[in-house]
Design a protein around this motif. Structure first.
Motif, PDB file in Angstrom:
ATOM      1  N   PHE A  36     -40.829 -55.138 -60.790  1.00 46.49           N
ATOM      2  CA  PHE A  36     -41.254 -56.298 -59.784  1.00 46.49           C
ATOM      3  C   PHE A  36     -41.082 -57.609 -60.336  1.00 46.49           C
ATOM      4  O   PHE A  36     -40.470 -58.566 -59.984  1.00 46.49           O
ATOM      5  CB  PHE A  36     -42.506 -56.370 -59.064  1.00 46.49           C
ATOM      6  N   VAL A  37     -41.544 -57.666 -61.761  1.00 44.09           N
ATOM      7  CA  VAL A  37     -41.357 -59.005 -62.660  1.00 44.09           C
ATOM      8  C   VAL A  37     -39.679 -59.344 -62.947  1.00 44.09           C
ATOM      9  O   VAL A  37     -39.277 -60.465 -62.651  1.00 44.09           O
ATOM     10  CB  VAL A  37     -42.020 -58.740 -63.997  1.00 44.09           C
ATOM     11  N   VAL A  38     -39.118 -58.473 -63.116  1.00 44.68           N
ATOM     12  CA  VAL A  38     -37.638 -58.399 -63.440  1.00 44.68           C
ATOM     13  C   VAL A  38     -36.935 -58.966 -62.299  1.00 44.68           C
ATOM     14  O   VAL A  38     -36.444 -60.036 -62.184  1.00 44.68           O
ATOM     15  CB  VAL A  38     -37.054 -57.291 -63.930  1.00 44.68           C
ATOM     16  N   TRP A  39     -37.217 -58.314 -61.039  1.00 45.80           N
ATOM     17  CA  TRP A  39     -36.456 -58.700 -59.738  1.00 45.80           C
ATOM     18  C   TRP A  39     -37.128 -60.284 -59.347  1.00 45.80           C
ATOM     19  O   TRP A  39     -36.254 -61.127 -58.884  1.00 45.80           O
ATOM     20  CB  TRP A  39     -36.889 -57.739 -58.645  1.00 45.80           C
ATOM     21  N   ILE A  74     -36.626 -46.167 -62.428  1.00 46.91           N
ATOM     22  CA  ILE A  74     -35.257 -46.113 -63.070  1.00 46.91           C
ATOM     23  C   ILE A  74     -34.253 -46.568 -62.044  1.00 46.91           C
ATOM     24  O   ILE A  74     -33.212 -46.921 -62.302  1.00 46.91           O
ATOM     25  CB  ILE A  74     -35.028 -44.483 -63.261  1.00 46.91           C
ATOM     26  N   ILE A  75     -34.491 -46.309 -60.612  1.00 48.01           N
ATOM     27  CA  ILE A  75     -33.545 -46.651 -59.642  1.00 48.01           C
ATOM     28  C   ILE A  75     -33.576 -48.045 -59.597  1.00 48.01           C
ATOM     29  O   ILE A  75     -32.238 -48.696 -59.441  1.00 48.01           O
ATOM     30  CB  ILE A  75     -34.007 -45.995 -58.235  1.00 48.01           C
ATOM     31  N   LEU A  76     -34.745 -48.786 -59.581  1.00 48.33           N
ATOM     32  CA  LEU A  76     -34.666 -50.129 -59.317  1.00 48.33           C
ATOM     33  C   LEU A  76     -33.847 -50.891 -60.746  1.00 48.33           C
ATOM     34  O   LEU A  76     -33.226 -51.778 -60.546  1.00 48.33           O
ATOM     35  CB  LEU A  76     -36.030 -50.690 -59.402  1.00 48.33           C
ATOM     36  N   LYS A  77     -34.314 -50.328 -61.843  1.00 45.62           N
ATOM     37  CA  LYS A  77     -33.662 -50.830 -63.085  1.00 45.62           C
ATOM     38  C   LYS A  77     -32.082 -50.587 -62.913  1.00 45.62           C
ATOM     39  O   LYS A  77     -31.121 -51.718 -63.052  1.00 45.62           O
ATOM     40  CB  LYS A  77     -33.795 -50.070 -64.294  1.00 45.62           C
ATOM     41  N   GLY A  78     -31.457 -49.425 -62.266  1.00 43.60           N
ATOM     42  CA  GLY A  78     -30.382 -49.273 -62.166  1.00 43.60           C
ATOM     43  C   GLY A  78     -29.695 -50.145 -61.293  1.00 43.60           C
ATOM     44  O   GLY A  78     -28.411 -50.783 -61.252  1.00 43.60           O
ATOM     45  N   LEU A  79     -30.319 -50.298 -60.155  1.00 39.24           N
ATOM     46  CA  LEU A  79     -29.788 -51.365 -59.024  1.00 39.24           C
ATOM     47  C   LEU A  79     -29.901 -52.749 -59.820  1.00 39.24           C
ATOM     48  O   LEU A  79     -28.646 -53.241 -59.521  1.00 39.24           O
ATOM     49  CB  LEU A  79     -30.738 -51.309 -57.948  1.00 39.24           C
ATOM     50  N   ALA A  80     -30.871 -53.044 -60.180  1.00 37.16           N
ATOM     51  CA  ALA A  80     -30.729 -54.299 -61.121  1.00 37.16           C
ATOM     52  C   ALA A  80     -29.297 -54.659 -61.777  1.00 37.16           C
ATOM     53  O   ALA A  80     -28.827 -55.644 -61.840  1.00 37.16           O
ATOM     54  CB  ALA A  80     -31.945 -54.857 -62.018  1.00 37.16           C
ATOM     55  N   MET A  81     -29.285 -53.517 -62.431  1.00 37.63           N
ATOM     56  CA  MET A  81     -27.885 -53.536 -63.352  1.00 37.63           C
ATOM     57  C   MET A  81     -26.788 -53.912 -62.671  1.00 37.63           C
ATOM     58  O   MET A  81     -25.741 -54.442 -63.083  1.00 37.63           O
ATOM     59  CB  MET A  81     -27.925 -52.453 -64.294  1.00 37.63           C
ATOM     60  N   LYS A  84     -25.544 -57.160 -67.024  1.00 40.48           N
ATOM     61  CA  LYS A  84     -26.380 -56.814 -68.200  1.00 40.48           C
ATOM     62  C   LYS A  84     -26.923 -58.055 -68.918  1.00 40.48           C
ATOM     63  O   LYS A  84     -27.679 -58.089 -69.724  1.00 40.48           O
ATOM     64  CB  LYS A  84     -25.812 -55.930 -69.260  1.00 40.48           C
ATOM     65  N   ASP A  85     -26.237 -59.116 -68.419  1.00 41.78           N
ATOM     66  CA  ASP A  85     -26.380 -60.351 -69.111  1.00 41.78           C
ATOM     67  C   ASP A  85     -27.774 -61.045 -68.791  1.00 41.78           C
ATOM     68  O   ASP A  85     -28.066 -60.936 -67.494  1.00 41.78           O
ATOM     69  CB  ASP A  85     -25.504 -61.428 -69.193  1.00 41.78           C
ATOM     70  N   PRO A  86     -28.417 -61.618 -69.576  1.00 39.53           N
ATOM     71  CA  PRO A  86     -29.490 -62.623 -69.278  1.00 39.53           C
ATOM     72  C   PRO A  86     -29.278 -63.731 -68.467  1.00 39.53           C
ATOM     73  O   PRO A  86     -28.243 -64.142 -68.423  1.00 39.53           O
ATOM     74  CB  PRO A  86     -30.204 -62.790 -70.648  1.00 39.53           C
ATOM     75  N   TYR A  87     -30.368 -64.233 -67.558  1.00 42.70           N
ATOM     76  CA  TYR A  87     -30.320 -65.206 -66.562  1.00 42.70           C
ATOM     77  C   TYR A  87     -31.347 -66.225 -67.154  1.00 42.70           C
ATOM     78  O   TYR A  87     -32.185 -65.908 -67.428  1.00 42.70           O
ATOM     79  CB  TYR A  87     -30.571 -64.862 -65.166  1.00 42.70           C
ATOM     80  N   ALA A  88     -30.881 -67.548 -66.965  1.00 42.43           N
ATOM     81  CA  ALA A  88     -31.889 -68.499 -67.338  1.00 42.43           C
ATOM     82  C   ALA A  88     -32.283 -69.485 -65.886  1.00 42.43           C
ATOM     83  O   ALA A  88     -31.469 -69.413 -64.826  1.00 42.43           O
ATOM     84  CB  ALA A  88     -31.358 -69.642 -68.311  1.00 42.43           C
ATOM     85  N   ILE A 122     -42.237 -66.938 -65.595  1.00 42.13           N
ATOM     86  CA  ILE A 122     -42.075 -66.760 -67.042  1.00 42.13           C
ATOM     87  C   ILE A 122     -40.455 -66.838 -67.288  1.00 42.13           C
ATOM     88  O   ILE A 122     -40.078 -67.378 -68.513  1.00 42.13           O
ATOM     89  CB  ILE A 122     -42.306 -65.500 -67.485  1.00 42.13           C
ATOM     90  N   THR A 123     -39.599 -66.651 -66.327  1.00 44.73           N
ATOM     91  CA  THR A 123     -38.174 -66.771 -66.600  1.00 44.73           C
ATOM     92  C   THR A 123     -37.763 -68.171 -67.136  1.00 44.73           C
ATOM     93  O   THR A 123     -37.006 -68.257 -68.210  1.00 44.73           O
ATOM     94  CB  THR A 123     -37.416 -66.465 -65.348  1.00 44.73           C
ATOM     95  N   PRO A 124     -38.050 -69.277 -66.858  1.00 41.58           N
ATOM     96  CA  PRO A 124     -37.743 -70.565 -67.466  1.00 41.58           C
ATOM     97  C   PRO A 124     -38.300 -70.384 -68.918  1.00 41.58           C
ATOM     98  O   PRO A 124     -37.451 -71.365 -69.680  1.00 41.58           O
ATOM     99  CB  PRO A 124     -38.543 -71.545 -66.554  1.00 41.58           C
ATOM    100  N   ILE A 125     -39.250 -69.796 -69.374  1.00 35.77           N
ATOM    101  CA  ILE A 125     -39.466 -69.588 -70.703  1.00 35.77           C
ATOM    102  C   ILE A 125     -38.680 -68.711 -71.477  1.00 35.77           C
ATOM    103  O   ILE A 125     -38.208 -68.876 -72.401  1.00 35.77           O
ATOM    104  CB  ILE A 125     -41.030 -69.351 -70.873  1.00 35.77           C
ATOM    105  N   THR A 126     -38.393 -67.439 -71.008  1.00 37.19           N
ATOM    106  CA  THR A 126     -38.115 -66.321 -71.779  1.00 37.19           C
ATOM    107  C   THR A 126     -36.804 -65.923 -71.179  1.00 37.19           C
ATOM    108  O   THR A 126     -36.146 -64.891 -71.926  1.00 37.19           O
ATOM    109  CB  THR A 126     -38.916 -64.949 -71.437  1.00 37.19           C
ATOM    110  N   LEU A 127     -35.906 -66.306 -70.196  1.00 36.64           N
ATOM    111  CA  LEU A 127     -34.850 -65.840 -69.681  1.00 36.64           C
ATOM    112  C   LEU A 127     -35.256 -64.433 -69.021  1.00 36.64           C
ATOM    113  O   LEU A 127     -36.378 -63.927 -69.245  1.00 36.64           O
ATOM    114  CB  LEU A 127     -33.665 -65.398 -70.505  1.00 36.64           C
ATOM    115  N   MET A 128     -34.465 -63.944 -68.206  1.00 37.66           N
ATOM    116  CA  MET A 128     -34.615 -62.509 -67.647  1.00 37.66           C
ATOM    117  C   MET A 128     -33.577 -61.535 -67.661  1.00 37.66           C
ATOM    118  O   MET A 128     -32.339 -62.153 -67.274  1.00 37.66           O
ATOM    119  CB  MET A 128     -35.601 -62.849 -66.214  1.00 37.66           C
ATOM    120  N   GLU A 129     -33.466 -60.290 -67.782  1.00 39.99           N
ATOM    121  CA  GLU A 129     -32.379 -59.543 -67.738  1.00 39.99           C
ATOM    122  C   GLU A 129     -32.764 -58.144 -67.310  1.00 39.99           C
ATOM    123  O   GLU A 129     -34.190 -57.690 -67.252  1.00 39.99           O
ATOM    124  CB  GLU A 129     -31.465 -59.366 -69.102  1.00 39.99           C
ATOM    125  N   TYR A 130     -32.020 -57.330 -66.762  1.00 36.22           N
ATOM    126  CA  TYR A 130     -32.222 -56.258 -65.954  1.00 36.22           C
ATOM    127  C   TYR A 130     -33.392 -55.110 -66.505  1.00 36.22           C
ATOM    128  O   TYR A 130     -33.917 -54.384 -65.849  1.00 36.22           O
ATOM    129  CB  TYR A 130     -31.071 -55.355 -65.558  1.00 36.22           C
TER     130      TYR A 130
END
Lengths: 297, 384, 325
Positions: free
Chosen positions: A48-51, A110-117, A122-126, A213-221
């Motif tokens: 959920f945090v990632v999404w 596992i499914i959510l991570k796969g979907l996010a990919m 696979k690259d991080p987002y800012a 947190i994403t503005p500080i750390t970036l986020m990836e799948y």
């Protein structure tokens, strides 16, 4: 040549620890919301945090929607994801035991991570900080402006949750389900609806964590699993089901890590935090603030 | 009950066999295997490598193959996991009967496959960076390597730092194979350049904040920070470095060589110094640079086909594929003769280097695989 | 969730039939080039089965969860690897030392940890696994750190070097069958009955004079020893080790093997190990979509057969019998 006084270092470590700890606390709170209604640890909590972070990145950075709206749309969408998960992955379970529900949440993660990919690659987002401001100097330590947003929003969420559970009908109903599902059913509370609501709420909470947190750390799948593990540690350390315990333990873990990095070794900071966690568990099997009853199944 | 699984297995097997036999066979294709970490923690390596290998295969086949034989490429995802890689390598050798293997992407998985290819006598061109993959040659009879070792990048960086008068450096590295390898070389080579290592911090690949490590470094009186990592942490450290207003320069590993990193750092990357591969600065490469045609061609083709920035890592697959193609063209489908060809390969111009191999050197790289650059106005500027 | 137990001599017959099946399998796989590498996959099935059998005993019969089994797996692998490459000792010494070390660790950790319940125990074992993983990564002088080390010698058996896949297949499956036999015996033994009593109700078990903590720790030690054995075999088969195969995600995978196979059935652990080891191979044709399919299949099994593949199998068999009569 650069140098910094010990006092300034300590202040820096405190703020670093609090920032990271706030996210652990939010994930731990998410665990507790679902745990309190179902006794299940939802291992998809980290996703959920990632999404939350990734959706915000797309809305705010790629589509150019103002950050304020992007934030709420992102939280809303992830909350919807939480609902869908309940409908498709949890509700259809036959004779659900705690273990099968945990397995289901692992499969879902596992499914959510796969979907996010697939959706984001696979690259991080800012994401830009919520407000462009220079870092604040405090006793020689530099604190980025976003840190205050992270801390402020986290504290506001804890207060809001407390009010919600104590003063609203839904909140009270959720507490009733947690205490005694049978009796709650008798007085007309649908435990199914409450579980659904707990998934939506904890997904929203996770999304807020990701968004701030994403503005500080970036986020990836693939960041979810690690966040889930840390948050789980905080939830356990605080005592499962105890909201204040989760918040305190989240900040405590964050501080432990940053001070361990500063004064011992960054290689062993996770080990140090874990050893403290195990030490607490062996001394107090119900966690820091858990009641002794909560240790029982 | 146990049998149900195996019945399923047999069904799966039949399906696979049928699919395999359905392929058209005009002139016997040359079968090449590839092991890339397409997903998982090293996907930054495996994905561009897979794309590049597929692209090179299509290019060769479109131009009539090798002596009329098309290339058939079997790519398996290793997820950077040694167990998966071992099974996949056996699958390539026993089932797909490949003539040679390209990859694996990471050093760890490459090391796991070394004994397998040596025993099965299948030539392999690893895309891992560790020096141990290619040496000692007696134990690496069938193993070759295309990636420049970290020592080259570290030496170039230290050379530059020495000229800048840097005496004390603080190291930060990620606790993965990539980071540990760079960290090892940084510590090992520092005395040669009169540099003292005053801090040696590490962090996990999913670390979200590095201000604690940086703050600790500020207390050590270092003249420069060297960060050796790949993926999000190298951007996080760049931002933290700027936010904390640290006045000493930040050096990064060659993994920083992607425009995307400058963009993600959002202005914080200004002033970051790092060694990069030629592909990163392809457009500014002088024509007299012997690598220039290869690098420019690869960049153009890749970016046209995949609509994304070309990376230094995909270039490894490019070099490996063309070395293998050259071998096949010269000696045909014979594993032992392919090996011999690769072992004596001379003057092969790749993305990073001109390869000159010998029976005592299965790597054969030149010393000038990298160029020092600094980030200036959101772009790379070459440092002399 | 405990399954009805078959008679003891029936168990021996079952193991014997299974052994026959396993013995001919490589020859069946060898019939087609497409399946020849399945023998390699089956080596990993055996290794995974051994570690899963340990967790199955702990989870299915003692009702105790562990998310730290990969630590024992790693301890076995590193003990074997380090003792054979650094000190030149026999792989058999390495295997023994790995099992002994794992037993000691399991005892030391189990004693305080197994007093914890449910999710708290899960966290404690998870934390233990993560700490051991950090040790593998950071004690570089001993373990080689993230780069790992190679050239671990193959196992010798009566002077014969077992380095071919087929040779190793028979060796590792011999171990897997012995572990199966031991596990089924533990289930039938007096301690096994004590364990099931713990699973059903700790208070009642204590009431009839079972030393609960002792029984739980004993079985945790057994699971640790099995894990170390699996790890040693892994090290001698692959001959190279680095930390990633021993991370906490492998612990979670072992747990999935046990649950997907069927909690409370040792056979289920073997079935789960086989499925989760073969599944990625069958899904490989989906390329990048394999992760998604993997997750969906796991969810479907949990959803439609909460008692795992064993439960599914017995229901199917039940239906078939009903049709007959």
């Amino acid at each position: 040549m650069d140098s910094i006084s010990l006092g300034s270092q300590v202040v820096q470590y405190i703020f670093t620890g609090l920032t990271v700890g706030a996210i652990y606390a939010l994930v731990a709170l998410g665990f507790n919301i679902i745990y309190n209604v179902t006794e299940v640890i939802n291992f998809a909590q980290g996703e959920f945090v990632v999404w939350g972070g990734l959706i915000l990145a797309v809305l705010a950075e790629s589509l150019g929607i103002p950050l304020f709206f992007s934030f709420f749309i992102s939280v809303g969408l992830v909350s919807l994801v939480g609902t869908v998960i309940y409908w498709t992955g949890i509700r259809p379970l036959r004779q659900p035991t705690i273990l099968t529900m945990i397995m289901a949440t692992i499969a879902i993660s596992i499914i959510l991570k796969g979907l996010a990919m697939f959706i984001w690659g696979k690259d991080p987002y800012a994401v830009q900080p919520f407000v462009e401001a220079p870092p604040v100097t405090l006793w020689g330590a530099y604190i980025q402006a976003q840190t205050f947003w992270v801390l402020g929003i986290s504290v506001a969420l804890v207060v809001a949750l407390t009010l919600f559970y104590q003063h609203t009908l839904t909140g009270k109903a959720m507490r009733a389900c947690a205490d005694n599902p049978g009796a709650a059913g008798l007085v007309g509370i649908s435990s199914g609806r409450m579980i659904l609501f707990s998934f939506a709420l904890s997904a929203a909470l996770g999304a807020v964590g990701g968004a701030i947190i994403t503005p500080i750390t970036l986020m990836e799948y693939d960041r979810g699993a690690m966040l889930a593990l840390k948050g789980f540690g905080a939830a356990i350390l605080g005592g499962l089901g105890n909201f204040y315990g989760a918040v305190a333990a989240g900040f405590l873990l964050g501080l432990l890590e940053s001070f361990a990095t500063g004064f011992i070794s960054s290689s062993y900071k996770d080990a140090i935090a874990l050893i403290v966690l195990l030490g607490v568990l062996f001394a107090r099997p119900q966690g820091l603030m858990g009641s002794s009853l909560q240790g029982d199944e | 009950m146990k049998r149900i699984g195996f019945v399923l297995a047999m069904v799966g097997v039949c399906a696979v066999t049928l699919l395999g036999s359905a392929q058209a066979a005009d002139k016997e294709p040359y079968r090449i295997g590839a092991l890339f970490a397409v997903t998982g923690p090293a996907s930054f390596l495996g994905e561009p490598e897979r794309n590049t290998a597929e692209m090179v295969k299509d290019m060769i086949n479109a131009s009539g193959g090798i002596n009329g034989h098309p290339i058939e490429l079997f790519v398996y995802d290793t997820e950077a996991n040694a167990t998966k890689t071992v099974v996949a390598a056996k699958k390539l050798i026993n089932r797909d009967r490949v003539l040679a293997i390209i990859g694996p992407s990471t050093s760890g998985t490459s090391m796991a496959v070394v004994p397998i290819v040596n025993k099965a006598e299948v030539p392999m061109i690893s895309c891992g960076a560790s020096l141990k993959i290619g040496a000692p040659v007696e134990k690496r009879k069938w193993v070759f390597k295309v990636v420049p070792g970290d020592d080259l990048a570290v030496r170039l960086m230290y050379d530059y730092m020495k000229k800048q008068g840097i005496k004390k450096a603080a190291i930060m590295s990620v606790s993965t194979g990539y980071g540990i390898s760079g960290r090892g070389q940084l510590n090992k080579l520092a005395p040669e350049y009169g540099i003292e290592i005053v801090a040696d911090e590490t962090y996990g690949p999913k670390e979200s904040d590095l201000t604690a490590q940086l703050t600790k470094i500020r207390g050590t009186g270092a003249d420069a920070i060297i960060n050796w990592s790949i993926g999000p942490p190298q951007v996080v450290v760049t931002r933290n470095w700027k936010q904390l207003g640290i006045p000493i320069p930040l050096y990064q590993s060659y993994g920083f060589g992607s425009k995307r990193n400058i963009k993600l750092a959002g202005g914080a990357a200004e002033g970051v110094i790092c060694p990069v591969s030629r592909i990163v600065i392809a457009n500014r490469l002088p024509d007299e640079d012997p690598h220039s045609p290869v690098v420019k061609r690869y960049k153009a083709l890749y970016e046209e086909k995949f609509k994304g920035e070309v990376s230094v890592f995909g270039g490894h697959a490019w070099d490996a594929m063309f070395q293998l193609a050259a071998a096949l063209k010269a000696v045909g489908p014979d594993r032992a003769r392919i090996r011999d060809y690769l072992e004596t390969l001379q003057g092969f111009v790749g993305n990073n280097s001109i390869f000159n191999r010998s029976p005592t050197d299965h790597v054969g790289l030149g010393k000038d695989a990298y160029v020092m650059v600094v980030v200036k106005d959101g772009d790379w500027a070459i440092l002399e | 969730m405990t399954m009805p137990l078959p008679e003891k001599n029936q168990t021996v017959t079952h193991i014997f039939l299974f052994a026959l099946f396993v013995a001919v399998l490589p020859w069946v796989f060898g019939l087609s080039r497409a399946t020849s590498y399945y023998t390699d996959v089956m080596v990993f099935v055996a290794i995974h089965s051994i570690i899963a059998a340990g967790l199955s005993l702990l989870l299915g019969y003692a009702g105790q969860i562990s998310l730290g089994q990969a630590a024992f797996y790693g301890v076995g692998a590193y003990a074997s690897g380090i003792l054979t490459t650094r000190l030149g000792l026999s792989p058999w010494v390495g295997i023994m030392a790995g099992m002994a070390l794992a037993a000691g660790l399991a005892y030391g950790v189990g004693l305080p940890a197994l007093r914890l319940k449910g999710h708290y125990l899960a966290m404690a074992t998870l934390g233990f696994g993560m700490i051991v993983y950090i040790v593998f990564n950071e004690f570089i002088g001993l373990t080689g750190g993230p780069s790992g080390f190679g050239e671990i010698p193959p196992i010798h058996f009566f002077g014969m070097e077992i380095s071919s896949t087929l040779g190793f297949y028979y060796l590792v499956w011999t171990f897997a069958l012995v572990v199966l036999w031991i596990s089924l015996n533990i289930v039938h033994s007096r301690p096994g009955r004590a364990l099931r009593a713990i699973h059903d109700s700790e208070k009642a078990a204590a009431g009839v004079g079972i030393d609960i903590t002792r029984a739980k720790v004993q079985i945790f030690v057994v699971s640790g020893v099995f894990g170390a054995l699996a790890g040693s075999l892994y090290a001698h088969f692959v001959t190279f080790i680095n930390p990633p195969p021993f991370d906490i995600f492998f612990s979670i995978k072992v747990l999935m093997m046990v649950v997907i196979g069927g909690i409370g059935s040792i056979w289920g652990a073997y079935l789960g190990a086989a499925l989760l080891t073969f599944l990625p191979e069958w899904l490989a044709f989906l390329e990048d979509f394999d992760v998604l399919a993997y997750g969906i299949i796991l969810l479907a099994i949990v959803m439609f057969s909460p008692d795992g593949l064993v439960g599914l199998g017995s229901r199917v068999m039940g239906r078939i019998r009903n049709i007959k009569y």
